[in-house]
Design an enzyme around this catalytic site. Sequence first.
Site, short mmCIF file in Angstrom:
data_model
loop_
_atom_site.label_atom_id
_atom_site.label_comp_id
_atom_site.label_asym_id
_atom_site.label_seq_id
_atom_site.Cartn_x
_atom_site.Cartn_y
_atom_site.Cartn_z
N ARG A 19 -37.63 15.39 -20.73
CA ARG A 19 -38.88 16.10 -20.55
C ARG A 19 -39.89 15.19 -19.84
NH1 ARG A 19 -35.95 19.61 -21.67
NH2 ARG A 19 -36.10 21.17 -23.34
N THR A 20 -40.82 15.82 -19.14
CA THR A 20 -41.93 15.05 -18.59
C THR A 20 -42.90 14.73 -19.72
OG1 THR A 20 -41.73 16.18 -16.47
CG2 THR A 20 -43.80 15.05 -16.90
N LEU A 21 -42.92 13.48 -20.13
CA LEU A 21 -43.78 13.08 -21.24
C LEU A 21 -45.15 12.66 -20.78
CD1 LEU A 21 -41.18 11.04 -23.31
CD2 LEU A 21 -41.82 13.42 -23.56
N TRP A 126 -47.20 20.14 -15.48
CA TRP A 126 -48.41 19.41 -15.87
C TRP A 126 -49.53 19.65 -14.86
CZ3 TRP A 126 -46.74 16.20 -20.09
CH2 TRP A 126 -47.79 15.63 -20.82
#
Length: 242
Positions: A19-21, A126
Amino acid sequence: MASKQPENSLLSPESDSQRTLYPYVTGTSVVALKYKDGILMAADMGGSYGSTLRYKSVERMKPIGKHSLLGASGEISDFQEILRYLDELILYDNMWDDGNSLGPKEVHNYLTRVMYNRRNKFNPLWNSLVLGGVKNGQKYLGTVSMIGVNFEDNHVATGFGNHLARPILRQEWHENLSFEDGVRLLEKCMRVLLYRDRSAVNKLQIAKITEDGVTISQPYSLKTYWEFSAFENPAQGAIGSW
């Protein structure tokens, strides 16, 4: 002796979910408003790598189909992914060849579903998005956040613009704003953001969309004044300051 996990085990590294953290290269505020002939939108061209202003020629406003204009703050690579989604959507719409085309309200609704869907998968895009457009004489301006929160208004802003630009817009915006007055109002907002937002850069574009289509200006810089006493000595008069 440690037991060996089977290759297709749920505990094996291959099954890890990625995942894009945290966003890497990001753009800051987008500010947009309705004026008497259509929609005006402004964004600077900075791309920050963390707190480092790494890129200074990132275009964050793009025309979508015949009637819409999209601006984005947040992760640049996720914005590029959203543009790929929209390219497919517009291409599929054009393939019908029925004389109709998607308007800004339809595109905005599509984006709210995409952002909310990705949020529910705990893998959000995001970005905070601004979508404006004109179709059949009707002006439309809306925004959607990275978790799908969305609304429509006469003026919208993302990022720091929500806190610093919208108070100015609430005070000075009116329905019969001319193109020249609208540009001046957006420049005033962008100048305030340049003074107060560390991620802002003095290189911006202003886009307009009317019934005649989208026009995006060449990049330019604003005249600034940095000799304010509060800028020269920001800690003066502060209690307990260094």
